[in-house]
Scaffold this motif. Structure first.
Motif, PDB file in Angstrom:
ATOM      1  N   THR A  93       0.899  -1.311   0.097  1.00 40.89           N
ATOM      2  CA  THR A  93      -0.078   0.048   0.008  1.00 40.89           C
ATOM      3  C   THR A  93       0.804   1.262  -0.017  1.00 40.89           C
ATOM      4  O   THR A  93       1.627   1.358   0.804  1.00 40.89           O
ATOM      5  N   GLY A  94       0.569   2.109  -0.955  1.00 39.95           N
ATOM      6  CA  GLY A  94       1.511   3.431  -1.263  1.00 39.95           C
ATOM      7  C   GLY A  94       2.932   3.203  -1.578  1.00 39.95           C
ATOM      8  O   GLY A  94       3.666   4.038  -1.975  1.00 39.95           O
ATOM      9  N   ARG A 194      -2.617   3.379  -9.401  1.00 38.79           N
ATOM     10  CA  ARG A 194      -1.882   3.918  -8.077  1.00 38.79           C
ATOM     11  C   ARG A 194      -1.957   5.328  -8.018  1.00 38.79           C
ATOM     12  O   ARG A 194      -1.871   5.727  -6.687  1.00 38.79           O
ATOM     13  N   SER A 195      -1.840   6.056  -9.004  1.00 37.04           N
ATOM     14  CA  SER A 195      -1.788   7.485  -8.805  1.00 37.04           C
ATOM     15  C   SER A 195      -2.361   8.152 -10.069  1.00 37.04           C
ATOM     16  O   SER A 195      -1.662   7.926 -11.052  1.00 37.04           O
ATOM     17  N   TYR A 255      -4.975   1.159   3.883  1.00 35.69           N
ATOM     18  CA  TYR A 255      -4.779   2.501   3.142  1.00 35.69           C
ATOM     19  C   TYR A 255      -5.369   3.507   4.035  1.00 35.69           C
ATOM     20  O   TYR A 255      -6.454   3.438   4.809  1.00 35.69           O
ATOM     21  N   TYR A 263       0.343   9.919  -2.285  1.00 35.97           N
ATOM     22  CA  TYR A 263      -0.404   8.780  -1.543  1.00 35.97           C
ATOM     23  C   TYR A 263      -2.031   8.972  -1.755  1.00 35.97           C
ATOM     24  O   TYR A 263      -2.589   7.941  -1.181  1.00 35.97           O
ATOM     25  N   LYS A 469       2.644  12.125   8.515  1.00 33.68           N
ATOM     26  CA  LYS A 469       2.081  12.039   7.369  1.00 33.68           C
ATOM     27  C   LYS A 469       0.649  12.604   7.711  1.00 33.68           C
ATOM     28  O   LYS A 469       0.117  12.645   8.905  1.00 33.68           O
TER      29      LYS A 469
END
Length: 640
Positions: A93-94, A194-195, A255, A263, A469
């Protein structure tokens, strides 16, 4: 079949190997690889790693838990079965890398070894894989996966392109420069991306100043961040006569919702929405994306998004923009983006638009306006295509609000645009806004709850720092006590950061509220708002309703992520002005018929304007209402 142009000996060699897949023998595993059954089946046992050094075809591949199938360093590996990319999963994850999931794969199994398309983003580097990679020289066979492509592909265009993916993070088409056309592409991707800030897992991506025309496309994405179209890097993307639809996926159990862009894979709930996929995204500096006669939709989050970048242009002409779930916006404007919507139908659940630093225009697709965009945006629509675009008005149907601001920005509405909302037409969360509505051609604002404009405190609680974060676990708390006056804030003057509305030639029924408390302390994300005036000018208009300072209150005092739908939902109690001035100018032949009680700080009644059915007090003294006069002080208009 791919027909890549020859450019270097290395590229030619790679392309020749890839294109010969239909007749190539199966490559034997390396000495460190697992045992094989002949040369048509491979089993990778726990603890074993098979490094695939060249593109390989099998009938069966089994990867046992704890086994790995990888590409050599500096290369990427893609698995297809019967022409469908599959098996890919994010390493963690990430994470950045995509690895092959354990399992058994049978059929026409192809392991394609390609070069790496590395995209750096906010300290991370994502190794993108794509069915088709194009740059300024045409198709690059060394970065493409022909086993995932069907249709005719040349260096200038792909016709009837078909791409299917059931793995994570696989891209359909990536155009990194030059000019390219996708004619009748059919791209369907299932599984998370993912992004969408770099298009890692998008169906179609254009960057590097590319000009990309997408005509008669059918694009679907089902998964978090599995975006349909990403325009980036100063590219110019023109989508015509196409359908784009995205649906949410399931994010990993670990997540954490975040506003850290590297992220982020779901909508920040503090916007009052949910969802984890946007149908499109506009990024970079000076990038353009135009959707003509197309149907674009997303289950949640957003449909036509603009995000990190500056001075982009996002346009829709004679198109349909819709959310198909319970939440989401039609468009998002940020960073000086100009958004033009002509003859476009919005059918959305939460907002027609969210504005954070953009300029948005809703109007008709009349011939002159479309021709002007054809030139300014370099669309190159033919005369035949221009004639086929009939004149339409823009229609907005939103279950909740019209435009919401959580940053400064402007909105202009003209032509026959119809804005039908369940709640306020305009929702301003403490921002500097500029609204212009010209109703001379029939534009209408039709809020079901009777609120035309709501100015209120920003109820975004912001993120919380957890282990370094930014995590979206903030909690909104309703302010308590009476608002206190800021001594040097002038409620009778117009300031650069006020909320300014210019409404012309329009008949209006509804209320306009300034519920800002003001005198807010500075916070970690910027200075607090000391005060903000609602500045309303009505020209040759009629208004039946209140224009007043208010005290606002949410339906509950504490709002967490579980209560995100309560954000923006407030009741208004008309109250004397504190730091929330209300400045009203009635110009031309405007007639205002107040309902209830309106608290103002300044009222100008033009020589031909009038206020009907109300009495006025100024600083507590009954005062006649007369044309051609300006009143300042503590003004109270009471409907008779």
């Amino acid at each position: 079949m791919l027909h890549p142009r020859s450019r270097t000996s290395r590229r030619c060699a790679v392309a020749a190997t890839v294109l010969a897949l239909s007749t190539a023998a199966v490559a034997a595993p390396s000495t460190a690889a697992p045992a094989t059954s002949g040369q048509s089946a491979v089993v990778v046992a726990a603890g074993q790693t098979w490094t695939v050094t060249r593109t390989t075809r099998l009938r069966s591949l089994t990867i046992r838990p704890g086994g790995q199938v990888v590409a050599p360093a500096g290369s990427s590996l893609t698995l297809t079965v019967d022409g469908v990319e599959t098996g890919g999963v994010i390493e963690s994850t990430g994470g950045e890398e995509t690895v092959l999931r354990p399992g058994t794969y049978r059929g026409d199994v192809v392991l394609t070894v390609t070069g790496q398309n590395l995209v750096a983003w906010q300290g991370l580097t994502f190794p993108l894989r794509q069915a088709l990679y194009v740059d300024g020289d045409g198709v690059d066979g060394s970065l493409s996966v022909p086993a995932a492509v069907s249709g005719r592909v040349t260096d200038s265009a792909a016709t009837g392109l078909r791409v299917r993916s059931t793995g994570e993070n696989f891209n359909g088409v990536y155009v990194a420069g030059g000019s390219y056309t996708l004619d009748r592409p059919d791209v369907s991707l299932t599984g998370n991306g993912r992004s969408d800030f770099v298009g890692y897992g998008a169906a179609v991506t254009a960057t590097g100043g590319a000009r990309l025309v997408v005509d008669d496309a059918r694009i679907t994405g089902h998964g978090a961040a599995r975006t349909g179209v990403v325009a980036d890097g100063g590219s110019n993307v023109i989508v015509k006569d196409s359908t784009i639809h995205t649906e949410d996926g399931t994010l990993p159990a670990d997540y954490q919702s975040t506003v850290e862009l590297a992220y982020m894979q779901q909508a920040p709930w503090m916007l009052g929405i949910v969802g984890n996929v946007r149908a499109t995204n506009l990024l970079g500096d000076g990038t353009r994306a135009t959707y003509v006669d197309s149907d674009i939709s997303s289950e949640g989050w957003g449909v036509l998004s603009a995000d990190v970048g500056s001075d982009g242009k996002l346009t829709a002409i004679n198109s349909r923009v819709s959310t198909t779930g319970d939440e989401g916006y039609g468009s998002y404007a940020i960073g000086g983006t100009t958004e033009e919507f002509l003859g476009t139908r919005f059918d959305v659940d939460t907002y027609a638009a969210i504005n954070r630093g953009g300029a948005i225009h809703y109007g008709d697709s009349d011939r002159a306006s479309v021709a002007a965009l054809n030139t300014s945006l370099d669309l190159r629509l033919s005369q035949r295509e221009l004639r086929a675009l009939d004149r339409r008005r823009t229609v907005i149907d939103s279950d909740r609000w019209g435009v919401m601001w959580h940053g400064s920005g402007s909105v202009s509405i003209d032509g026959g645009t119809q804005v039908r909302t369940g709640r306020a037409t305009f929702l301003d969360k403490g921002q500097a806004v500029d609204v212009t509505v010209d109703g001379s051609d029939g534009a209408k604002l039709l809020p079901a709850d009777g609120t035309l404009f709501q100015l209120m405190e920003d109820d975004d609680p912001g993120p919380v720092v957890v282990d370094g974060k930014l995590v979206n676990t903030g909690v909104y708390h309703e302010p308590t006590g009476e608002p206190t006056k800021v001594a040097d804030f002038d409620v009778t003057a117009v300031h650069d950061d006020d909320a300014v509305l210019d409404l012309r030639d329009i008949d209006l029924t509804g209320n306009l509220y300034n519920g800002l408390r003001g005198n807010n302390p500075d916070g970690p994300f910027g200075p607090g708002v000391k005060g903000k005036n609602l500045v309303l000018t009505l020209t040759d208009a009629t208004l039946r309703g209140a224009v007043t300072a208010t005290r606002t209150r949410h339906r509950q005092d504490t709002i967490t992520a579980a209560d995100y739908r309560e954000l923006g939902v407030v009741t208004n109690t008309p109250s004397p002005v504190v730091n929330n001035g209300v400045i009203v100018t009635l110009a031309g032949r405007t007639t205002w018929t107040p309902t209830g009680t309106s608290y103002l700080s300044k009222l100008t009644v033009g020589s031909r304007a009038s206020v009907r059915g109300a009495t006025l007090t100024v600083d507590g003294v009954a005062t006649p209402l007369q044309a051609g006069r300006t009143y300042t002080g503590a003004l109270v208009l009471t409907a008779r």
